[in-house]
Structures are given as structure tokens and as C-alpha cells.
Scaffold this motif. Structure first.
Motif, PDB file in Angstrom:
ATOM      1  N   GLN A 222      -5.216  10.700  12.734  1.00  0.00           N
ATOM      2  CA  GLN A 222      -4.576  11.062  11.480  1.00  0.00           C
ATOM      3  C   GLN A 222      -4.433   9.889  10.527  1.00  0.00           C
ATOM      4  N   GLY A 223      -4.946   8.744  10.880  1.00  0.00           N
ATOM      5  CA  GLY A 223      -4.824   7.588  10.004  1.00  0.00           C
ATOM      6  C   GLY A 223      -3.377   7.240   9.786  1.00  0.00           C
ATOM      7  N   ALA A 224      -2.981   7.141   8.525  1.00  0.00           N
ATOM      8  CA  ALA A 224      -1.599   6.784   8.220  1.00  0.00           C
ATOM      9  C   ALA A 224      -0.769   8.023   7.917  1.00  0.00           C
ATOM     10  N   GLN A 225      -1.283   9.163   8.277  1.00  0.00           N
ATOM     11  CA  GLN A 225      -0.533  10.368   7.990  1.00  0.00           C
ATOM     12  C   GLN A 225       0.602  10.538   8.983  1.00  0.00           C
ATOM     13  N   LYS A 226       1.607  11.246   8.583  1.00  0.00           N
ATOM     14  CA  LYS A 226       2.724  11.590   9.454  1.00  0.00           C
ATOM     15  C   LYS A 226       3.234  10.372  10.230  1.00  0.00           C
ATOM     16  N   LEU A 227       3.562   9.336   9.507  1.00  0.00           N
ATOM     17  CA  LEU A 227       4.103   8.143  10.128  1.00  0.00           C
ATOM     18  C   LEU A 227       5.451   8.428  10.759  1.00  0.00           C
TER      19      LEU A 227
ATOM     20  N   PHE B  60       8.640   6.351  12.117  1.00  0.00           N
ATOM     21  CA  PHE B  60       9.183   5.002  11.986  1.00  0.00           C
ATOM     22  C   PHE B  60      10.191   4.685  13.078  1.00  0.00           C
TER      23      PHE B  60
ATOM     24  N   LYS C 293      -1.636  -3.679  10.033  1.00  0.00           N
ATOM     25  CA  LYS C 293      -1.843  -2.451  10.781  1.00  0.00           C
ATOM     26  C   LYS C 293      -2.873  -2.652  11.881  1.00  0.00           C
TER      27      LYS C 293
END
Lengths: 115, 114
Positions: free
Chosen positions: A98-103, A105, A49
Motif C-alpha cells: 500500500q505504499g504510504a497509504q493507511k499509515l 502511527f 522511510k
């Protein structure tokens, strides 16, 4: 809004050859970027990441990716392909805050390794 | 790394019945979990965000009455597909957020409605 485009739904390379999986992103805010690998009938495993630190990110299994803001790209590479690398690879983006939120793809790239 | 367990891994059900899928974070607490749907040879589409102790947030186009989400504890979220139909057949994947920034994915559940 964020979006991800993976160029090439299917990539085939010979064992020992360079692996290059392409990912371009669109984001109105600074992004977090991710590469995940998925083996058949399994969930996703994080390869690496980018979180706004080093632009060259090293991940597991010998993979690495470089964040290029000018090209809005985050391509995944591995110098020498192994048979066990055959899988589906997904690039994903999330707003930095949001970091890894609501990825979100990309469409995925199926990597095939030829013996 | 953290472990997220999804159960069952595979389920076949009759049309009209309901199916419950569990997503557990085994070694960390997750106030937020996500449910995705993946069609064959396609990407993951976010269905909803599951928040512990409150109602889930559904993405546009996802029927909340059909896909019931419950996040009753910090380690468990469930997705219930109600009155399932063949078009609901798909691969469902959950993820749990650790520390608000790292997402760990379950193994996925392949649902087949016959």
C-alpha cells in the motif's frame, strides 16, 4: 494488521550527544516504515522511510534508521544532537503493497535537547 | 518536496456551528487524501480516506454525518465539522498521496469550539 510501539514518550539528551528513538512494529505483511518529525502546531515532515531496499536508511538532518526484521525494530538515530532537533517524532508503518497509504502511527516521542 | 497547504491553520467557532477545513496539494495531483485527528500529546488517528470523485471511507467509530468530507478535485479535499461541540476541539491534519506511495502532510488546523 499493523501496529507501532515507540518506547519512551519523552527522551532527553544533551546537545552533541547521541540520539536514539526506539520503534518496534508489528505487521502481518512486509512493511513500509517511516519516521516523521513534528514541530509545535505544525504538520508532519518525513525524515526517512524504509521501502524494502537497503536496511540502513539515511534521512534528512543527519538522521538514520536501521530496519531489523529479526527484532521487528526500526530505531532512529543521530550521532550528535542539535538544539533544533527538539520536536515530536513519530514512527509509522504501512503494508508494503500500500505504499504510504493507511499509515498507522506510534504514540510519538518528544525529544528534548539540553544545552 | 511536494507542498500540501491546509487552511485555516487556526479557527475558533461557537458550539453548534460548522467549520470547513481545506487541504490542497499545490504542485501535484492527489486522487487520495487522508484526514487525521490529533489530541494533545497523542498520536495521529486516521479519521477517513478521501477519494477524488467518490465517497470517503471512514474509519471505525468516526461519525460520517458529523465529519463531512468532499474531494471534488484532484487538488482539494475539504473536511467539514458539522454542529461542532467542545469535544471536537482538536488538531486536524491532512495528507495527500503523490504517486500512490508518498504522503505529504499539511500544516494542520487547530480547532477550538467554545
Amino acid at each position: 494488521a499493523q501496529s507501532v510501539t515507540q518506547l519512551g514518550s519523552h527522551v532527553s539528551v544533551s546537545e552533541g550527544a547521541l540520539v536514539l528513538l526506539r520503534c518496534n512494529y508489528s505487521s502481518s505483511v512486509p512493511p513500509y516504515l517511516f519516521w516523521y518529525v513534528q514541530y509545535p502546531n505544525q504538520g508532519l515532515q518525513l525524515l526517512l522511510k524504509y521501502t524494502s531496499a537497503a536496511t540502513l536508511v539515511k534521512g534528512i538532518n543527519g538522521f538514520e534508521a536501521e530496519f531489523k526484521k529479526s527484532e521487528t525494530s526500526f530505531h532512529l538515530t543521530k550521532p550528535s544532537a542539535h538544539m533544533s532537533d527538539a520536536a515530536e517524532y513519530f514512527c509509522a508503518v504501512s503494508p508494503l503493497f500500500q505504499g504510504a497509504q493507511k499509515l498507522v502511527f506510534g504514540q510519538g516521542t518528544r525529544l528534548t535537547i539540553n544545552p | 518536496g511536494a507542498v500540501v497547504s491546509q487552511h485555516p491553520s487556526r479557527v475558533i467557532c461557537k458550539s453548534g456551528t460548522s467549520v470547513k477545513i481545506e487541504c490542497r496539494s499545490l504542485d501535484f495531483q492527489a486522487t487520495t487524501m487522508f484526514w487525521y485527528r490529533q489530541f494533545p500529546k497523542q498520536s495521529l488517528m486516521l479519521m477517513a480516506t478521501s477519494n477524488e470523485g467518490s465517497k470517503a471511507t471512514y474509519e471505525q467509530g468516526v461519525e460520517k454525518d458529523k465529519f463531512l468530507i468532499n474531494h471534488a478535485s484532484l487538488t482539494l479535499s475539504t473536511l467539514t465539522v458539522t454542529s461542532a461541540h467542545p469535544e471536537d476541539s482538536s488538531f486536524y491534519i491532512c495528507s495527500a498521496l503523490r504517486g500512490g506511495t508518498e504522503a505529504f502532510f499539511g500544516q494542520g488546523t487547530r480547532l477550538t469550539v467554545v
